[in-house]
Design a protein around this motif. Structure first.
Motif, PDB file in Angstrom:
ATOM      1  N   ALA A 153       0.561  -1.027   0.138  1.00 42.15           N
ATOM      2  CA  ALA A 153      -0.098  -0.067   0.096  1.00 42.15           C
ATOM      3  C   ALA A 153       0.331   1.505  -0.377  1.00 42.15           C
ATOM      4  O   ALA A 153       1.647   1.070  -0.046  1.00 42.15           O
ATOM      5  CB  ALA A 153      -0.317  -0.355   1.130  1.00 42.15           C
ATOM      6  N   ARG A 154       0.463   2.427   0.003  1.00 46.42           N
ATOM      7  CA  ARG A 154       1.244   4.103  -1.053  1.00 46.42           C
ATOM      8  C   ARG A 154       0.784   4.546   0.270  1.00 46.42           C
ATOM      9  O   ARG A 154       1.513   5.837   0.209  1.00 46.42           O
ATOM     10  CB  ARG A 154       1.610   4.450  -1.690  1.00 46.42           C
ATOM     11  CG  ARG A 154       1.194   3.304  -2.899  1.00 46.42           C
ATOM     12  CD  ARG A 154       3.360   3.130  -3.156  1.00 46.42           C
ATOM     13  NE  ARG A 154       4.097   3.910  -2.701  1.00 46.42           N
ATOM     14  CZ  ARG A 154       4.748   3.517  -1.948  1.00 46.42           C
ATOM     15  NH1 ARG A 154       4.864   2.444  -1.171  1.00 46.42           N
ATOM     16  NH2 ARG A 154       5.736   4.449  -0.960  1.00 46.42           N
ATOM     17  N   LYS A 155      -0.529   4.431   1.291  1.00 45.08           N
ATOM     18  CA  LYS A 155      -1.098   5.147   1.808  1.00 45.08           C
ATOM     19  C   LYS A 155      -1.827   4.494   2.882  1.00 45.08           C
ATOM     20  O   LYS A 155      -1.939   3.260   3.346  1.00 45.08           O
ATOM     21  CB  LYS A 155      -2.137   6.172   1.256  1.00 45.08           C
ATOM     22  CG  LYS A 155      -2.159   7.409   0.489  1.00 45.08           C
ATOM     23  CD  LYS A 155      -2.876   8.120   1.064  1.00 45.08           C
ATOM     24  CE  LYS A 155      -3.434   9.454   0.768  1.00 45.08           C
ATOM     25  NZ  LYS A 155      -3.735  10.159  -0.061  1.00 45.08           N
ATOM     26  N   ALA A 157      -3.559   5.144   7.286  1.00 46.40           N
ATOM     27  CA  ALA A 157      -4.110   6.039   7.942  1.00 46.40           C
ATOM     28  C   ALA A 157      -4.683   7.714   7.761  1.00 46.40           C
ATOM     29  O   ALA A 157      -4.262   8.785   7.857  1.00 46.40           O
ATOM     30  CB  ALA A 157      -3.218   6.219   9.097  1.00 46.40           C
ATOM     31  N   GLY A 158      -4.660   7.757   6.136  1.00 40.51           N
ATOM     32  CA  GLY A 158      -4.658   8.921   5.259  1.00 40.51           C
ATOM     33  C   GLY A 158      -3.961   9.634   4.963  1.00 40.51           C
ATOM     34  O   GLY A 158      -3.100  10.898   4.266  1.00 40.51           O
ATOM     35  N   LEU A 159      -2.008   8.655   5.555  1.00 38.41           N
ATOM     36  CA  LEU A 159      -0.811   9.828   5.127  1.00 38.41           C
ATOM     37  C   LEU A 159      -0.064   8.599   4.029  1.00 38.41           C
ATOM     38  O   LEU A 159      -0.366   7.731   3.976  1.00 38.41           O
ATOM     39  CB  LEU A 159      -0.218   9.436   6.547  1.00 38.41           C
ATOM     40  CG  LEU A 159      -0.909  10.148   7.367  1.00 38.41           C
ATOM     41  CD1 LEU A 159       0.351   9.308   8.895  1.00 38.41           C
ATOM     42  CD2 LEU A 159      -0.542  11.391   7.027  1.00 38.41           C
ATOM     43  N   LYS A 160       0.607   9.347   3.198  1.00 38.78           N
ATOM     44  CA  LYS A 160       2.068   8.871   2.309  1.00 38.78           C
ATOM     45  C   LYS A 160       3.111   8.248   3.296  1.00 38.78           C
ATOM     46  O   LYS A 160       3.456   8.752   4.182  1.00 38.78           O
ATOM     47  CB  LYS A 160       2.223  10.180   1.447  1.00 38.78           C
ATOM     48  CG  LYS A 160       1.368  10.640   0.312  1.00 38.78           C
ATOM     49  CD  LYS A 160       2.063  11.007  -0.875  1.00 38.78           C
ATOM     50  CE  LYS A 160       1.530  11.111  -1.752  1.00 38.78           C
ATOM     51  NZ  LYS A 160       1.999  12.634  -2.553  1.00 38.78           N
ATOM     52  N   LEU A 161       2.960   7.022   2.139  1.00 34.32           N
ATOM     53  CA  LEU A 161       4.364   6.648   2.627  1.00 34.32           C
ATOM     54  C   LEU A 161       5.418   6.453   2.307  1.00 34.32           C
ATOM     55  O   LEU A 161       5.889   7.187   1.168  1.00 34.32           O
ATOM     56  CB  LEU A 161       4.126   4.642   3.067  1.00 34.32           C
ATOM     57  CG  LEU A 161       2.537   4.846   3.806  1.00 34.32           C
ATOM     58  CD1 LEU A 161       2.153   3.283   3.765  1.00 34.32           C
ATOM     59  CD2 LEU A 161       2.431   5.338   5.192  1.00 34.32           C
ATOM     60  N   HIS A 162       6.569   6.205   2.748  1.00 30.16           N
ATOM     61  CA  HIS A 162       8.091   6.204   2.586  1.00 30.16           C
ATOM     62  C   HIS A 162       8.107   5.049   1.159  1.00 30.16           C
ATOM     63  O   HIS A 162       7.689   4.326   1.920  1.00 30.16           O
ATOM     64  CB  HIS A 162       8.868   6.748   3.123  1.00 30.16           C
ATOM     65  CG  HIS A 162      10.315   6.470   2.936  1.00 30.16           C
ATOM     66  ND1 HIS A 162      10.758   7.921   2.135  1.00 30.16           N
ATOM     67  CD2 HIS A 162      11.987   6.318   2.541  1.00 30.16           C
ATOM     68  CE1 HIS A 162      11.675   8.008   2.250  1.00 30.16           C
ATOM     69  NE2 HIS A 162      12.894   7.343   1.964  1.00 30.16           N
TER      70      HIS A 162
END
Ligand SMILES: C[S@@+](CC[C@H](N)C(=O)[O-])C[C@H]1O[C@@H](n2cnc3c(N)ncnc32)[C@H](O)[C@@H]1O
Length: 162
Positions: A153-155, A157-162
């Motif tokens: 997944a790229r996100k 909790a609604g946040l972008k991930l590294h």
């Protein structure tokens, strides 16, 4: 959006544990790895972004001493309430793990990051995180990182991930 205390406090004040996307009833995979560590009982573990995970109780029951960190005071308060008297044995650190520690913290044998580092998306924050890790870890200690895979997944909790 960045990983901020407001963002995470809003999540923890609106959702019960079992409704969180990362909720686990038991930390089976993590414990499988941690059980391979010699002298787990009596060791000191630092959990960055500990959230409200049941890993906390699981490690306490194995005689591990805990230093719990989270950016969200809501998350830490929920755990304190759940633990009752047992919470007195824990060192609590409510701050962004990318920022230098304000208080003196015991050196640790273990660093267990479950789905936290990947929320740090800029180089300074990542450096700050590892400076903290290096300042606390005893020589010969163990660090465990459980993050999303590069193809996952790229996100979260609604946040972008590294
Ligand atoms: C996906 S949850 C994982 C929680 C826990 N590690 C677990 O295994 O259930 C991410 C956690 O990291 C915390 N967090 C996010 N960014 C943080 C930061 N910069 N510093 C400290 N904690 C942070 C959040 O408040 C949340 O509790």
């Amino acid at each position: 959006m960045n990983s901020s205390s407001e963002h995470w406090d809003a999540i923890f004040s609106h959702a019960e544990d079992s409704k969180l996307g990362w909720y686990e009833k038991e930390s089976t995979q993590t414990l499988k790895l941690l059980n391979q560590i010699p002298n787990l009982e009596g060791s000191v573990a630092f959990l960055p972004g500990s959230g409200t995970s049941v890993l906390i109780e699981e490690l306490l029951s194995k005689g591990v001493n805990l230093v719990l960190n989270d950016i969200s005071v809501e998350a830490l308060n929920r755990v304190k309430e759940r633990l009752g008297d047992k919470s007195e044995k824990i060192t609590w650190i409510c701050q962004d793990i990318a920022q230098p520690f304000q208080d003196s913290i015991p050196n640790v044998d273990l660093w267990v990051d479950r789905a936290v580092l990947h929320f740090l998306t800029n180089e300074n924050d990542i450096k700050g995180y590892f400076n903290n890790l290096k300042s606390l870890m005893k020589i010969g200690g163990y660090a465990l990182f459980a993050e999303f895979s590069k193809t996952g997944a790229r996100k979260c909790a609604g946040l972008k991930l590294h």
